[in-house]
Scaffold this active site. Structure first.
Site, PDB file in Angstrom:
ATOM      1  N   GLU A   2       6.770  -9.963  -9.709  1.00 15.17           N
ATOM      2  CA  GLU A   2       7.203 -10.840  -8.611  1.00 15.17           C
ATOM      3  C   GLU A   2       6.155 -11.899  -8.257  1.00 15.17           C
ATOM      4  O   GLU A   2       6.469 -12.867  -7.561  1.00 15.17           O
ATOM      5  CB  GLU A   2       7.564 -10.002  -7.372  1.00 15.17           C
ATOM      6  CG  GLU A   2       6.375  -9.351  -6.630  1.00 15.17           C
ATOM      7  CD  GLU A   2       5.888  -8.043  -7.252  1.00 15.17           C
ATOM      8  OE1 GLU A   2       6.285  -7.742  -8.407  1.00 15.17           O
ATOM      9  OE2 GLU A   2       5.102  -7.329  -6.587  1.00 15.17           O
ATOM     10  N   ARG A  56      -3.497   6.517  -8.912  1.00 13.35           N
ATOM     11  CA  ARG A  56      -3.581   5.389  -7.983  1.00 13.35           C
ATOM     12  C   ARG A  56      -4.881   4.633  -8.212  1.00 13.35           C
ATOM     13  O   ARG A  56      -5.925   5.242  -8.431  1.00 13.35           O
ATOM     14  CB  ARG A  56      -3.511   5.878  -6.525  1.00 13.35           C
ATOM     15  CG  ARG A  56      -2.097   6.265  -6.111  1.00 13.35           C
ATOM     16  CD  ARG A  56      -2.029   6.498  -4.616  1.00 13.35           C
ATOM     17  NE  ARG A  56      -2.436   5.310  -3.883  1.00 13.35           N
ATOM     18  CZ  ARG A  56      -3.179   5.333  -2.782  1.00 13.35           C
ATOM     19  NH1 ARG A  56      -3.601   6.450  -2.282  1.00 13.35           N
ATOM     20  NH2 ARG A  56      -3.490   4.209  -2.190  1.00 13.35           N
ATOM     21  N   GLU A 104       0.855  -1.182   0.000  1.00 17.82           N
ATOM     22  CA  GLU A 104       0.000   0.000   0.000  1.00 17.82           C
ATOM     23  C   GLU A 104       0.894   1.235   0.000  1.00 17.82           C
ATOM     24  O   GLU A 104       1.633   1.465   0.953  1.00 17.82           O
ATOM     25  CB  GLU A 104      -0.937  -0.003   1.212  1.00 17.82           C
ATOM     26  CG  GLU A 104      -2.184  -0.823   0.983  1.00 17.82           C
ATOM     27  CD  GLU A 104      -2.930  -0.416  -0.284  1.00 17.82           C
ATOM     28  OE1 GLU A 104      -3.252  -1.301  -1.109  1.00 17.82           O
ATOM     29  OE2 GLU A 104      -3.168   0.795  -0.487  1.00 17.82           O
ATOM     30  N   ILE A 157      -3.048  -5.532  -9.553  1.00 16.56           N
ATOM     31  CA  ILE A 157      -3.849  -5.558  -8.332  1.00 16.56           C
ATOM     32  C   ILE A 157      -4.069  -4.138  -7.835  1.00 16.56           C
ATOM     33  O   ILE A 157      -3.112  -3.493  -7.408  1.00 16.56           O
ATOM     34  CB  ILE A 157      -3.166  -6.434  -7.272  1.00 16.56           C
ATOM     35  CG1 ILE A 157      -3.128  -7.880  -7.793  1.00 16.56           C
ATOM     36  CG2 ILE A 157      -3.900  -6.361  -5.936  1.00 16.56           C
ATOM     37  CD1 ILE A 157      -2.363  -8.827  -6.944  1.00 16.56           C
ATOM     38  N   HIS A 162       2.766  -6.701 -11.293  1.00 18.83           N
ATOM     39  CA  HIS A 162       3.582  -7.392 -10.277  1.00 18.83           C
ATOM     40  C   HIS A 162       4.354  -8.556 -10.893  1.00 18.83           C
ATOM     41  O   HIS A 162       3.916  -9.701 -10.798  1.00 18.83           O
ATOM     42  CB  HIS A 162       2.678  -7.950  -9.164  1.00 18.83           C
ATOM     43  CG  HIS A 162       2.038  -6.907  -8.320  1.00 18.83           C
ATOM     44  ND1 HIS A 162       2.721  -6.226  -7.336  1.00 18.83           N
ATOM     45  CD2 HIS A 162       0.780  -6.421  -8.309  1.00 18.83           C
ATOM     46  CE1 HIS A 162       1.904  -5.360  -6.759  1.00 18.83           C
ATOM     47  NE2 HIS A 162       0.716  -5.459  -7.332  1.00 18.83           N
ATOM     48  N   CYS A 170       4.074  -1.587  -8.883  1.00 15.68           N
ATOM     49  CA  CYS A 170       2.775  -1.172  -8.334  1.00 15.68           C
ATOM     50  C   CYS A 170       2.946  -0.033  -7.337  1.00 15.68           C
ATOM     51  O   CYS A 170       3.217   1.090  -7.730  1.00 15.68           O
ATOM     52  CB  CYS A 170       2.036  -2.384  -7.752  1.00 15.68           C
ATOM     53  SG  CYS A 170       0.289  -2.063  -7.471  1.00 15.68           S
TER      54      CYS A 170
END
Lengths: 298, 200
Positions: free
Chosen positions: B176, B107, B47, B134, B174, B78
């Protein structure tokens, strides 16, 4: 490089579990109105749980505890930019459908609310929105994961400000995981039977030494030291319910718990943020409770 | 070259595992001392408001900004991209930005969690990369010095999803979270080249 026009898939396991991964190392705070939600976000919360009454008030008031009014959930969604979670009753898939329609980011199928079904949890695979569920043991955690839960949290004993049950649940789940990793292939069949969990999940946990979804702690966290304790035991993030807004200085308590959750192994820092916080929530000795919320669900 | 992963909050372990797949033992960075010990850094997903808050309280914000301005290679995914961006819309008014990647990001620009999705994109040379978005930031503007390495079009126009400015790489997805290591390998190549140039 060419622009790539692609099909896209929503609600897949990686997308649903992925949000739980993003919350790792953070604090998810219970809030009952937009003002509290703002304080939570300002204090560094990674998400808020929107509900009408914090667990200690639900416990005090008695009666049937249900999903929150959509109006209050919308009010909170309108004020913060971090994810907003909300609770549905165990087995109450219609409440979960409403929460998904409202666009909440995570649904907590929660024992804090009064269960709606005594035999069936929600079929969580049927939803685009991801679910978090509580667990007291590895078998319970794996049953929830088999139903589609994308995050597991300890149940603890919500609304008590007493960490003992959350510690018991975390140690039970993590200890059972460690035990699974020592079993040979033949022993895993018996373990799956004992855990009352699907063999495929049992084999996966035995091979990886971890749940396939993040394991967070909830139920009884009231101080920065509580957060540091459960993080060191192995929780990847913490939910704080009554512990913040039932303390004497919610904003300072919220900031201190956020710091302690990130720097959980730095005792000097946890000591610093714990200093002069004022009284934490009063808390309850478990032997005085008339009902254990953790006994709800199976 | 020592690589670190900012470990205040977010999917730190996934980034460390991705780098380990490429033979790099990345160090977690939660303090100024730990920052001093690394030559390149990954800003993970998480976040962005919470990470920004923790950057301030840990005293890392100023030193990290100085290192990045001095040319430290970085990969932000992100939330990490949001932190690197020069301009953030729909963020909090007081959200600090490191400002070393000249892009404007919105965002949660692809929507709430129920709109989060997986797809794929293509890099130069036809390399296909799986992408997981996400509550992802949308890159809406890129400066003249920013190279767009990959875009995506999921029915609402073509948008950059992987961008580079000097030794700084930003992804709105992402890498990862998948088993594909293309983006991390690209980051390590950029970082090694930059590190070698600085060492000479």
């Amino acid at each position: 490089m060419s622009p790539s026009k692609n099909t896209s898939t929503v609600g897949s396991a990686i997308v649903k579990r992925g949000l739980a991964d993003m919350l790792r190392g953070g604090v998810i705070m219970d809030v009952v109105n937009p003002e509290q939600a703002k304080i939570a976000e300002d204090s560094g919360a990674v998400a808020v749980m929107a509900l009408e009454r914090v667990p200690s008030d639900i416990r005090r008031d008695g009666g049937v505890a249900r999903m929150s009014d959509p109006e209050m959930i919308k009010g909170i969604q309108g004020i913060v930019t971090i994810p907003v979670m909300a609770k549905a009753r165990i087995g109450h898939f219609a409440e979960a459908q409403i929460l998904q329609a409202l666009g909440v980011d995570y649904v907590d199928e929660s024992e804090v609310l009064t269960p709606a079904d005594e035999a069936h949890h929600i079929d969580k695979w049927a939803f685009t929105v991801p679910f978090v569920c509580g667990a007291t043991s590895l078998g319970e955690a794996l049953r929830r994961i088999s139903e589609g839960a994308c995050m597991i949290r300890s149940k603890g004993e919500a609304g008590t400000g007493n960490i003992v049950e959350a510690v018991r649940h975390l140690r039970t789940i993590l200890g059972e995981i460690r035990r699974l990793t020592t079993l040979d292939d033949a022993e895993r069949y018996a373990a799956a039977k004992e855990l009352q969990a699907p063999l495929a999940l049992v084999a996966e946990v035995a091979a990886t030494g971890a749940l396939p979804v993040p394991l967070f702690c909830a139920g009884g966290i009231a101080t920065p030291a509580d957060a540091a304790l459960v993080r060191q035991i192995g929780a990847e993030a913490v939910f704080v319910g009554s512990g913040i807004f039932k303390s004497s200085d919610p904003e300072r308590m919220a900031r201190a718990i956020v710091e302690a959750t990130t720097h959980f192994d730095d005792a000097d820092l946890v000591a610093k943020v714990s200093t002069g916080l004022g009284p934490a929530m009063r808390g309850e000795e478990l032997s005085t409770l008339s009902e254990r919320l953790a006994d709800r669900g199976w | 070259m020592r690589v670190g992963v900012l470990a205040l909050q977010g999917d730190v372990s996934e980034h460390r595992a991705a780098l380990a797949d490429l033979g790099v033992d990345a160090a977690p960075v939660r303090s100024v001392t730990e920052l001093d010990g690394v030559d390149a850094i990954v800003l993970p997903g998480g976040e962005s408001t919470a990470i920004a808050h923790l950057l301030v309280t840990s005293g890392l914000l100023g030193p990290l900004e100085l290192r990045l301005r001095a040319g430290m290679p970085a990969l932000g995914t992100c939330a990490g991209l949001v932190l690197l961006a020069s301009s953030i819309t729909d963020g909090r008014d007081d959200q600090p930005a490191l400002g070393v990647l000249d892009v404007t990001v919105v965002r949660n620009g692809y929507g709430r969690q129920i709109a989060s999705f997986e797809s794929s994109t293509e890099l130069e040379g036809g390399v296909r990369v799986p992408t997981v978005f996400i509550r992802a930031p949308r890159i809406t503007e890129v400066g003249d010095d920013v190279e767009v390495l990959a875009t995506i079009d999921v029915g609402d126009g073509v948008h950059p999803v992987l961008v580079r400015q000097g030794p700084v790489l930003g992804a709105s997805f992402h890498p990862e979270l998948t088993a594909d290591r293309t983006v991390h390998a690209l980051f390590l190549d950029l970082a090694s080249a930059s590190h070698a140039a600085l060492s000479n």
